[in-house]
Design a protein around this motif. Structure first.
Motif, PDB file in Angstrom:
ATOM      1  N   UNK A   1       0.712  -0.715   0.196  1.00 58.73           N
ATOM      2  CA  UNK A   1       0.183  -0.023  -0.146  1.00 58.73           C
ATOM      3  C   UNK A   1       1.083   1.343   0.323  1.00 58.73           C
ATOM      4  N   UNK A   2       0.701   2.111  -0.952  1.00 63.62           N
ATOM      5  CA  UNK A   2       1.552   3.084  -1.477  1.00 63.62           C
ATOM      6  C   UNK A   2       1.696   4.356   0.105  1.00 63.62           C
ATOM      7  N   UNK A   3       0.271   4.301   0.450  1.00 63.49           N
ATOM      8  CA  UNK A   3      -0.546   5.271   1.069  1.00 63.49           C
ATOM      9  C   UNK A   3       0.489   5.312   2.464  1.00 63.49           C
ATOM     10  N   UNK A   4       0.654   4.022   2.877  1.00 64.92           N
ATOM     11  CA  UNK A   4       0.890   3.249   4.230  1.00 64.92           C
ATOM     12  C   UNK A   4       2.362   3.498   3.896  1.00 64.92           C
TER      13      UNK A   4
ATOM     14  N   UNK B   1       4.680  -7.004  17.167  1.00 63.94           N
ATOM     15  CA  UNK B   1       3.012  -6.346  16.039  1.00 63.94           C
ATOM     16  C   UNK B   1       3.040  -5.188  16.650  1.00 63.94           C
ATOM     17  N   UNK B   2       2.328  -5.007  15.127  1.00 66.57           N
ATOM     18  CA  UNK B   2       1.598  -3.524  15.265  1.00 66.57           C
ATOM     19  C   UNK B   2       0.106  -3.852  14.536  1.00 66.57           C
ATOM     20  N   UNK B   3      -0.880  -3.027  15.136  1.00 64.21           N
ATOM     21  CA  UNK B   3      -2.325  -3.479  14.790  1.00 64.21           C
ATOM     22  C   UNK B   3      -2.227  -1.978  13.766  1.00 64.21           C
TER      23      UNK B   3
ATOM     24  N   UNK C   1      -1.157   5.089  15.201  1.00 60.94           N
ATOM     25  CA  UNK C   1      -0.873   6.473  15.341  1.00 60.94           C
ATOM     26  C   UNK C   1       0.810   6.343  15.330  1.00 60.94           C
ATOM     27  N   UNK C   2       1.046   7.380  14.776  1.00 57.34           N
ATOM     28  CA  UNK C   2       2.148   7.797  14.727  1.00 57.34           C
ATOM     29  C   UNK C   2       2.609   7.415  15.750  1.00 57.34           C
ATOM     30  N   UNK C   3       2.571   7.901  17.081  1.00 61.73           N
ATOM     31  CA  UNK C   3       2.980   7.431  18.408  1.00 61.73           C
ATOM     32  C   UNK C   3       3.650   5.796  18.450  1.00 61.73           C
ATOM     33  N   UNK C   4       2.975   5.617  17.691  1.00 62.77           N
ATOM     34  CA  UNK C   4       2.622   4.005  18.256  1.00 62.77           C
ATOM     35  C   UNK C   4       3.326   3.635  17.325  1.00 62.77           C
ATOM     36  N   UNK C   5       3.501   4.181  16.124  1.00 63.83           N
ATOM     37  CA  UNK C   5       4.197   3.141  15.158  1.00 63.83           C
ATOM     38  C   UNK C   5       5.791   3.827  15.337  1.00 63.83           C
TER      39      UNK C   5
END
Length: 120
Positions: free
Chosen positions: A11-14, A100-102, A106-110
């Motif tokens: 996914x380009x947006x991701x 893992x990351x669902x 959000x930005x902070x989680x990443x």
């Protein structure tokens, strides 16, 4: 020397979003929309951490992560598995990912999960 993050997602947006967030946080990034030839791709970039999407064309995220984890030189690179799938924890375990990351995240989680894996 900046730490390097390799992001696999079709996914380009991701990919753009992750690149913006992580480069803004001081990391170097590389993206790929396919996990085919995972060893060659990783060998060419030598990342400190990998973000791996579950659903990728041809070779899926699980298969690609397992291949990486079988490789003596690259099995130590932490993989953060990310997906919108409800079973993400089980998928990450099957793949052999360290974390893992669902999606959606959000930005902070990443940022937090990457920092937790490899530091700033």
């Amino acid at each position: 020397m900046s730490k390097k993050v390799f992001i696999f997602d079709d996914n380009k947006d991701i990919l753009e979003l992750c690149t913006l967030i992580l480069e803004g946080a001081g990391y170097e990034t590389k993206t790929s929309s396919t996990s085919n030839h995972i060893i060659e791709q990783v060998a060419g970039y030598q990342p400190d951490v990998i973000l791996m999407d579950n659903w990728l064309p041809d070779v899926g995220g699980i298969e690609a992560t397992q291949e990486l984890k079988r490789h003596p030189m690259y099995k130590g690179i932490p993989v953060i598995y990310f997906s919108a799938n409800n079973d993400i924890k089980a998928l990450a375990e099957t793949a052999g990912a360290e974390s893992y990351l669902a999606k959606p995240f959000d930005i902070d989680q990443l940022e937090q999960i990457v920092v937790a894996m490899i530091g700033k």
